[in-house]
Design a protein around this motif. Sequence first.
Motif, PDB file in Angstrom:
ATOM      1  N   ARG A  63       0.820  -1.213   0.000  1.00  8.31           N
ATOM      2  CA  ARG A  63       0.000   0.000   0.000  1.00  8.31           C
ATOM      3  C   ARG A  63       0.855   1.264   0.000  1.00  8.31           C
ATOM      4  NH1 ARG A  63      -4.957   0.699   3.907  1.00  8.31           N
ATOM      5  NH2 ARG A  63      -6.013  -0.034   2.059  1.00  8.31           N
ATOM      6  N   HIS A  64       2.022   1.213   0.678  1.00  9.27           N
ATOM      7  CA  HIS A  64       2.882   2.401   0.789  1.00  9.27           C
ATOM      8  C   HIS A  64       4.078   2.354  -0.157  1.00  9.27           C
ATOM      9  CE1 HIS A  64       0.489   2.589   4.486  1.00  9.27           C
ATOM     10  NE2 HIS A  64       0.630   3.886   4.335  1.00  9.27           N
ATOM     11  N   ASN A  65       4.032   1.446  -1.134  1.00  6.43           N
ATOM     12  CA  ASN A  65       5.090   1.338  -2.150  1.00  6.43           C
ATOM     13  C   ASN A  65       6.477   1.199  -1.505  1.00  6.43           C
ATOM     14  OD1 ASN A  65       5.943   1.141  -4.807  1.00  6.43           O
ATOM     15  ND2 ASN A  65       6.334   3.342  -4.970  1.00  6.43           N
ATOM     16  N   LEU A  66       6.572   0.274  -0.539  1.00 10.23           N
ATOM     17  CA  LEU A  66       7.814   0.078   0.211  1.00 10.23           C
ATOM     18  C   LEU A  66       8.369  -1.344   0.074  1.00 10.23           C
ATOM     19  CD1 LEU A  66       6.754   1.903   3.506  1.00 10.23           C
ATOM     20  CD2 LEU A  66       8.356   2.747   1.770  1.00 10.23           C
ATOM     21  N   LEU A  67       7.989  -2.042  -0.979  1.00 17.37           N
ATOM     22  CA  LEU A  67       8.412  -3.438  -1.125  1.00 17.37           C
ATOM     23  C   LEU A  67       9.925  -3.603  -1.240  1.00 17.37           C
ATOM     24  CD1 LEU A  67       5.592  -4.786  -3.436  1.00 17.37           C
ATOM     25  CD2 LEU A  67       6.000  -5.367  -1.037  1.00 17.37           C
ATOM     26  N   ASP A  68      10.622  -2.532  -1.605  1.00 15.48           N
ATOM     27  CA  ASP A  68      12.074  -2.630  -1.785  1.00 15.48           C
ATOM     28  C   ASP A  68      12.870  -2.175  -0.558  1.00 15.48           C
ATOM     29  OD1 ASP A  68      11.260   0.006  -2.082  1.00 15.48           O
ATOM     30  OD2 ASP A  68      12.716   0.465  -3.652  1.00 15.48           O
ATOM     31  N   VAL A  69      12.203  -1.845   0.546  1.00 18.25           N
ATOM     32  CA  VAL A  69      12.927  -1.406   1.743  1.00 18.25           C
ATOM     33  C   VAL A  69      13.128  -2.581   2.700  1.00 18.25           C
ATOM     34  CG1 VAL A  69      12.017   0.952   1.567  1.00 18.25           C
ATOM     35  CG2 VAL A  69      10.909  -0.676   3.079  1.00 18.25           C
ATOM     36  N   PRO A  70      14.209  -2.545   3.473  1.00 17.01           N
ATOM     37  CA  PRO A  70      14.412  -3.620   4.454  1.00 17.01           C
ATOM     38  C   PRO A  70      13.368  -3.506   5.567  1.00 17.01           C
ATOM     39  CG  PRO A  70      16.109  -1.934   4.687  1.00 17.01           C
ATOM     40  CD  PRO A  70      15.298  -1.572   3.478  1.00 17.01           C
ATOM     41  N   CYS A  71      12.955  -4.658   6.060  1.00 14.36           N
ATOM     42  CA  CYS A  71      12.018  -4.644   7.173  1.00 14.36           C
ATOM     43  C   CYS A  71      12.345  -5.786   8.125  1.00 14.36           C
ATOM     44  CB  CYS A  71      10.568  -4.726   6.690  1.00 14.36           C
ATOM     45  SG  CYS A  71      10.117  -6.278   5.933  1.00 14.36           S
ATOM     46  N   GLN A  72      11.790  -5.693   9.306  1.00 16.87           N
ATOM     47  CA  GLN A  72      11.985  -6.747  10.304  1.00 16.87           C
ATOM     48  C   GLN A  72      10.780  -6.792  11.219  1.00 16.87           C
ATOM     49  OE1 GLN A  72      15.617  -5.109  12.064  1.00 16.87           O
ATOM     50  NE2 GLN A  72      14.587  -4.993  14.038  1.00 16.87           N
ATOM     51  N   PHE A  73      10.720  -7.886  11.993  1.00 18.08           N
ATOM     52  CA  PHE A  73       9.611  -8.116  12.909  1.00 18.08           C
ATOM     53  C   PHE A  73      10.158  -8.205  14.325  1.00 18.08           C
ATOM     54  CE2 PHE A  73       8.449  -9.679   8.779  1.00 18.08           C
ATOM     55  CZ  PHE A  73       7.166  -9.169   8.604  1.00 18.08           C
ATOM     56  N   ASP A  74       9.729  -7.273  15.159  1.00 19.74           N
ATOM     57  CA  ASP A  74      10.174  -7.222  16.548  1.00 19.74           C
ATOM     58  C   ASP A  74       9.005  -7.500  17.485  1.00 19.74           C
ATOM     59  OD1 ASP A  74      12.517  -6.321  15.353  1.00 19.74           O
ATOM     60  OD2 ASP A  74      12.612  -4.448  16.480  1.00 19.74           O
ATOM     61  N   VAL A  75       9.348  -7.908  18.690  1.00 13.76           N
ATOM     62  CA  VAL A  75       8.354  -8.086  19.744  1.00 13.76           C
ATOM     63  C   VAL A  75       8.817  -7.256  20.939  1.00 13.76           C
ATOM     64  CG1 VAL A  75       7.344  -9.717  21.398  1.00 13.76           C
ATOM     65  CG2 VAL A  75       7.668 -10.404  19.000  1.00 13.76           C
ATOM     66  N   VAL A  76       7.885  -6.539  21.535  1.00 17.85           N
ATOM     67  CA  VAL A  76       8.157  -5.848  22.792  1.00 17.85           C
ATOM     68  C   VAL A  76       7.323  -6.549  23.855  1.00 17.85           C
ATOM     69  CG1 VAL A  76       8.001  -3.700  24.099  1.00 17.85           C
ATOM     70  CG2 VAL A  76       8.732  -3.652  21.704  1.00 17.85           C
ATOM     71  N   ALA A  77       8.011  -7.156  24.819  1.00 14.97           N
ATOM     72  CA  ALA A  77       7.366  -7.882  25.911  1.00 14.97           C
ATOM     73  C   ALA A  77       7.435  -7.020  27.163  1.00 14.97           C
ATOM     74  CB  ALA A  77       8.066  -9.219  26.136  1.00 14.97           C
ATOM     75  N   ILE A  78       6.270  -6.757  27.735  1.00 15.09           N
ATOM     76  CA  ILE A  78       6.183  -5.852  28.882  1.00 15.09           C
ATOM     77  C   ILE A  78       5.478  -6.551  30.042  1.00 15.09           C
ATOM     78  CG2 ILE A  78       5.183  -3.679  29.720  1.00 15.09           C
ATOM     79  CD1 ILE A  78       5.466  -2.640  26.823  1.00 15.09           C
ATOM     80  N   VAL A  79       6.044  -6.376  31.223  1.00 19.76           N
ATOM     81  CA  VAL A  79       5.410  -6.866  32.440  1.00 19.76           C
ATOM     82  C   VAL A  79       5.123  -5.657  33.324  1.00 19.76           C
ATOM     83  CG1 VAL A  79       5.625  -8.344  34.474  1.00 19.76           C
ATOM     84  CG2 VAL A  79       6.614  -9.081  32.283  1.00 19.76           C
ATOM     85  N   LEU A  80       3.866  -5.550  33.737  1.00 22.50           N
ATOM     86  CA  LEU A  80       3.425  -4.468  34.621  1.00 22.50           C
ATOM     87  C   LEU A  80       3.093  -5.035  35.995  1.00 22.50           C
ATOM     88  CD1 LEU A  80       0.836  -2.668  32.283  1.00 22.50           C
ATOM     89  CD2 LEU A  80       3.230  -2.048  32.634  1.00 22.50           C
ATOM     90  N   SER A  81       3.149  -4.175  36.978  1.00 27.36           N
ATOM     91  CA  SER A  81       2.691  -4.563  38.314  1.00 27.36           C
ATOM     92  C   SER A  81       1.162  -4.544  38.323  1.00 27.36           C
ATOM     93  CB  SER A  81       3.225  -3.583  39.363  1.00 27.36           C
ATOM     94  OG  SER A  81       2.531  -2.352  39.266  1.00 27.36           O
ATOM     95  N   TRP A  82       0.581  -5.018  39.398  1.00 25.35           N
ATOM     96  CA  TRP A  82      -0.876  -4.973  39.526  1.00 25.35           C
ATOM     97  C   TRP A  82      -1.389  -3.540  39.606  1.00 25.35           C
ATOM     98  CZ3 TRP A  82      -3.866  -8.708  38.109  1.00 25.35           C
ATOM     99  CH2 TRP A  82      -3.335  -9.985  38.035  1.00 25.35           C
ATOM    100  N   LYS A  83      -0.476  -2.589  39.886  1.00 21.95           N
ATOM    101  CA  LYS A  83      -0.851  -1.173  39.907  1.00 21.95           C
ATOM    102  C   LYS A  83      -0.543  -0.500  38.566  1.00 21.95           C
ATOM    103  CE  LYS A  83      -0.196  -0.594  44.860  1.00 21.95           C
ATOM    104  NZ  LYS A  83       0.464   0.184  45.906  1.00 21.95           N
ATOM    105  N   PHE A  84      -0.287  -1.318  37.532  1.00 21.73           N
ATOM    106  CA  PHE A  84      -0.014  -0.849  36.175  1.00 21.73           C
ATOM    107  C   PHE A  84       1.306  -0.096  36.059  1.00 21.73           C
ATOM    108  CE2 PHE A  84      -4.648  -1.160  36.532  1.00 21.73           C
ATOM    109  CZ  PHE A  84      -4.932  -2.027  35.486  1.00 21.73           C
ATOM    110  N   GLU A  85       2.264  -0.395  36.916  1.00 24.46           N
ATOM    111  CA  GLU A  85       3.590   0.227  36.844  1.00 24.46           C
ATOM    112  C   GLU A  85       4.533  -0.714  36.099  1.00 24.46           C
ATOM    113  OE1 GLU A  85       3.983   0.483  41.039  1.00 24.46           O
ATOM    114  OE2 GLU A  85       3.205   2.520  41.134  1.00 24.46           O
ATOM    115  N   LEU A  86       5.444  -0.141  35.340  1.00 23.61           N
ATOM    116  CA  LEU A  86       6.375  -0.940  34.553  1.00 23.61           C
ATOM    117  C   LEU A  86       7.334  -1.713  35.454  1.00 23.61           C
ATOM    118  CD1 LEU A  86       7.607  -1.729  31.792  1.00 23.61           C
ATOM    119  CD2 LEU A  86       9.062   0.309  31.997  1.00 23.61           C
TER     120      LEU A  86
END
Length: 126
Positions: A87-110
């Motif tokens: 859709r964005h005409n970017l088939l020739d650019v390098p790309c990668q797939f990352d994951v961000v894994a986050i654990v929060l406290s029960w009070k929603f603190e990082l």
Amino acid sequence: MSDSRIKVGKIGETLAIEHFKAQGYEIRARNYRTRSGEIDLIVQRGKRVVFVEVKTRRSSKFGLPQAAVTPAKQRQVSKIALSYLQRHNLLDVPCQFDVVAIVLSWKFELIKLQHIENAFEFYANG
């Protein structure tokens, strides 16, 4: 989905955005949707486009957050990424797939944010 789960997800995505901005990435999209599903974040640094799946938990009772990025989820993200690149005409650019894994406290603190670069490869037969 419960209000609490939605809140956890939104907090996780916001923390991930802050992380990427601090690392010098440009935020291209948040919650990019197609008929096939959604990618949480699309970011870019230099010419490299990075498709990011953010997984946030308030407990490891059901496993680490990144374990939720199953092969089926990887196929889905690959399909959506291909659509984005086309859709964005970017088939020739390098790309990668990352994951961000986050654990929060029960009070929603990082408690922990782990950025896993190149977490999985593109599924060509998505």
